[in-house]
Design a protein around this motif. Structure first.
Motif, PDB file in Angstrom:
ATOM      1  N   LYS A   1      -5.950   7.726  -1.718  1.00 44.04           N
ATOM      2  CA  LYS A   1      -4.891   7.189  -2.570  1.00 44.04           C
ATOM      3  C   LYS A   1      -4.002   6.256  -1.777  1.00 44.04           C
ATOM      4  N   LYS A   2      -3.740   6.623  -0.534  1.00 46.30           N
ATOM      5  CA  LYS A   2      -2.859   5.808   0.282  1.00 46.30           C
ATOM      6  C   LYS A   2      -3.450   4.416   0.477  1.00 46.30           C
ATOM      7  N   ASN A   3      -4.780   4.356   0.596  1.00 48.61           N
ATOM      8  CA  ASN A   3      -5.426   3.062   0.791  1.00 48.61           C
ATOM      9  C   ASN A   3      -5.881   2.441  -0.514  1.00 48.61           C
ATOM     10  N   SER A   4      -5.358   2.938  -1.613  1.00 47.55           N
ATOM     11  CA  SER A   4      -5.644   2.497  -2.983  1.00 47.55           C
ATOM     12  C   SER A   4      -7.134   2.378  -3.240  1.00 47.55           C
TER      13      SER A   4
ATOM     14  N   ASN B   1      -4.446   7.966  -9.128  1.00 44.82           N
ATOM     15  CA  ASN B   1      -3.247   7.155  -9.177  1.00 44.82           C
ATOM     16  C   ASN B   1      -3.280   6.388 -10.481  1.00 44.82           C
ATOM     17  N   ASN B   2      -2.477   6.855 -11.465  1.00 44.26           N
ATOM     18  CA  ASN B   2      -2.447   6.144 -12.757  1.00 44.26           C
ATOM     19  C   ASN B   2      -3.763   6.189 -13.489  1.00 44.26           C
TER      20      ASN B   2
ATOM     21  N   SER C   1       3.736   4.664  -8.336  1.00 43.60           N
ATOM     22  CA  SER C   1       3.499   3.777  -9.481  1.00 43.60           C
ATOM     23  C   SER C   1       4.761   3.418 -10.247  1.00 43.60           C
TER      24      SER C   1
ATOM     25  N   ASP D   1       4.245   6.991  -1.857  1.00 40.89           N
ATOM     26  CA  ASP D   1       3.509   7.903  -2.729  1.00 40.89           C
ATOM     27  C   ASP D   1       2.930   9.083  -1.975  1.00 40.89           C
TER      28      ASP D   1
ATOM     29  N   LEU E   1       0.837  -1.198   0.000  1.00 40.88           N
ATOM     30  CA  LEU E   1       0.000   0.000   0.000  1.00 40.88           C
ATOM     31  C   LEU E   1       0.867   1.240   0.000  1.00 40.88           C
ATOM     32  N   ASN E   2       0.391   2.261  -0.722  1.00 35.68           N
ATOM     33  CA  ASN E   2       1.036   3.550  -0.795  1.00 35.68           C
ATOM     34  C   ASN E   2       2.372   3.502  -1.527  1.00 35.68           C
ATOM     35  N   GLN E   3       2.512   2.599  -2.451  1.00 31.82           N
ATOM     36  CA  GLN E   3       3.726   2.631  -3.258  1.00 31.82           C
ATOM     37  C   GLN E   3       3.475   3.535  -4.458  1.00 31.82           C
TER      38      GLN E   3
END
Lengths: 177, 401
Positions: free
Chosen positions: B133-136, B164-165, A33, A56, A29-31
């Motif tokens: 974003k941190k937790n996708s 994110n992307n 891209s 990130d 998590l939080n990597q």
């Protein structure tokens, strides 16, 4: 003395647990891209100094590594730069799908504060009793050395042994960097 | 076919009463939500969708993420409009609901309908975005309804923090003739990231493009392949039958009763128009036609006369068959003449018109129309008596009628 013993222990019967990682379940998590966990974990990528795992949105990282069989974890190596390398690292065993919100809900199996030596490659020995029966490992990188926005990790290596069998063929002499 | 858990945040604040989106903002939003739920559950059967409302007394989760479309649609009933939208709380509750989803392998997504003004400041929204974003968690924002100062800017900032992307999107829908759902169908919110819901989206777009779609028969092969195949097969069978019937009519014109061929060609034209039959073979249809002609000669003929004129305009083979049957059957032409005579009978027509509300038979335009109809029916009778196949003119006559 303790460190000398543990260093020799590494050489004696510890194996790089890279072969026992279940890659289909590995999560981070939080990597960022462009800079993924593979850069730090996978053979070849982790030796490349230019390829890092980077965070990130903020400086924390949460890495989940399941294993294909039960292992005993002896030590870990975390390599990074002096400023942006990780500082406080918490290890959790056998907890699935952790999130940043519940990292503080239960105590970690071990907490490691990395020194600059560690960041150069010196292994950190973990608490023996807590890591005898590890199915999965969650690595929570809480902050970095300089407190910057981004944490950069160049290499993560895990050393230990398997529980079922000690594969004599798999024994390798681990060099210290 | 991304495996996804989605939470949809509905704005049910007072601003949704406005009618600038037909029929009302709230209804347009509800339609869009229904469409999205359908698309998500169809693109992957393991997808789950949940719904919560952001206004009213407070943020309320109507249904936790489930793959049961019926449950989701049912919870949309009886929603009340009121209060003010709390965007931050709504997103945070949605994130919490997603965190406790049953299948942890699903990607997390939140779709927000932001119709009323945004109270929070940009900083707070950016913090929320970073946390997502941190937790996708991916975020889709539908910006519609109110457009006060800064709202668009704030939502764009929120998107930038989350994105994110390119997994997150924002869509601005201005008020206008197009329905909210139609505008959304072409956006990445529906189409996923590339493929995914594109099959459903394409068919929904076709259906939304107004009744008769680009597909044959108005039925999407994706949605209902068996029905589309059946329709295509029956269409081809009918074509073959019409050609056979036309040949038969030419051969057996003098021998058989012409009403039979008329009925036989009626059968296919009826099926052609209605597209609901899959007849077995020529013989059974002819038998049926025979039975029909024996039982109800008069009434069915009248009906089928009007149908015939419609069908004739479309299909030249059928027109030929009809021509021949019309020529050969005295009964037929007389019945047609009957009808045209009735129409020509001005007193009869004017009595009908008088009974219609709002039509004055003495009105000059009505009289004009009656006169033209009379002329037409007279000329048609002349052509019937000629007995010479003048295909084109009669076709035109029937088309004019």
């Amino acid at each position: 003395m303790a460190t000398a013993e543990s260093a020799s222990a590494i050489q004696r019967n510890q194996v790089d647990l890279l072969d026992f990682i279940d890659w289909s379940g590995v999560e981070c998590l939080n990597q960022s891209s462009g800079h993924l966990l593979a850069n730090a974990l996978k053979q070849g990528y982790r030796e490349d100094e230019g390829l890092n795992l980077e965070s990130d949105a903020d400086e924390q990282l949460l890495i989940y590594i399941p294993f294909t069989q039960v292992v005993k974890l002896h030590s870990i190596v975390v390599k990074g730069s002096e400023e942006e390398g990780p500082k406080t690292v918490k290890l959790f065993t056998n907890r699935q799908h952790m999130g940043f919100s519940n990292v503080n809900d239960f105590p970690p199996s071990d907490t490691v504060v990395l020194s600059p030596d560690n960041l150069k490659g010196k292994p950190v020995v973990v608490k023996y009793v807590k890591f005898q029966n590890v199915r999965s490992l969650t690595i929570f990188i809480e902050d970095n050395q300089s407190g910057s926005e981004i944490t950069k990790v160049q290499k993560i290596a895990l050393y230990g042994s398997t529980v079922e069998t000690t594969d004599m063929k798999g024994l390798k002499k681990i060099e210290e960097h | 076919m991304v495996l996804e858990a989605t939470m949809i945040c509905i704005d049910n604040s007072e601003w949704m009463r406005n009618g600038d989106y037909a029929p009302s903002r709230f209804q347009a939003q509800a339609d869009a939500v229904n469409l999205i739920c359908g698309a998500k559950t169809q693109s992957n059967p393991e997808n789950t969708v949940g719904v919560l409302t952001m206004a009213g007394k407070g943020v309320r989760v109507l249904v936790t993420p489930t793959s049961d479309l019926g449950k989701i649609l049912a919870c949309m009933h009886g929603l009340e409009i009121g209060g003010e939208m709390n965007l931050a709380a709504g997103i945070q509750v949605a994130q919490l609901a997603l965190k406790h989803r049953q299948n942890k392998k699903q990607q997390q997504r939140i779709i927000v309908f932001a119709g009323s003004p945004v109270m929070h400041d940009k900083k707070a929204l950016e913090v929320i975005g970073k946390k997502l974003k941190k937790n996708s968690v991916a975020l889709d924002i539908v910006n519609f309804g109110e457009d006060d100062e800064g709202k668009t800017e704030k939502l764009e900032a929120l998107l930038a923090a989350v994105n994110n992307n390119d997994t997150s999107h924002i869509v601005h829908v201005p008020a206008g003739p197009n329905a909210l759902s139609d505008v959304l169908i072409s956006t990445p919110i529906f189409t996923g990231d590339g493929e995914g819901g594109s099959g459903f989206a394409a068919s929904a777009a076709a259906a939304a493009a107004g009744g008769v779609s680009g597909f044959e028969f108005g039925v999407d092969p994706n949605l209902d392949p068996e029905l589309a195949l059946a329709l295509r097969v029956s269409m081809e069978e009918e074509r073959a039958r019409q050609e056979a019937a036309a040949k038969k009519a030419a051969e057996e014109a003098s021998e058989q009763d012409a009403t039979m061929t008329e009925h036989a060609s009626e059968g296919p034209s009826g099926a052609d128009n209605k597209k609901n039959e899959i007849p077995d073979d020529d013989n059974t249809l002819l038998q049926q036609a025979l039975a029909m002609s024996v039982d109800e000669p008069a009434s069915t003929q009248d009906l089928q006369d009007t149908e015939m004129s419609d069908a004739a305009a479309e299909d030249p083979d059928l027109a030929l068959a009809l021509q021949l049957s019309v020529q050969e059957s005295t009964k037929d032409s007389s019945s047609e003449a009957d009808m045209s005579k009735l129409l020509a009978d001005q007193s009869f027509v004017s009595s009908i018109l008088a009974s219609l509300p709002g039509v004055d038979p003495n009105d000059p335009s009505v009289k004009e129309m009656l006169a033209s109809m009379q002329n037409q029916s007279e000329s048609q009778q002349k052509q019937d008596e000629d007995k010479a196949p003048e295909k084109k003119e009669e076709k035109e006559e029937k088309e004019e009628k």
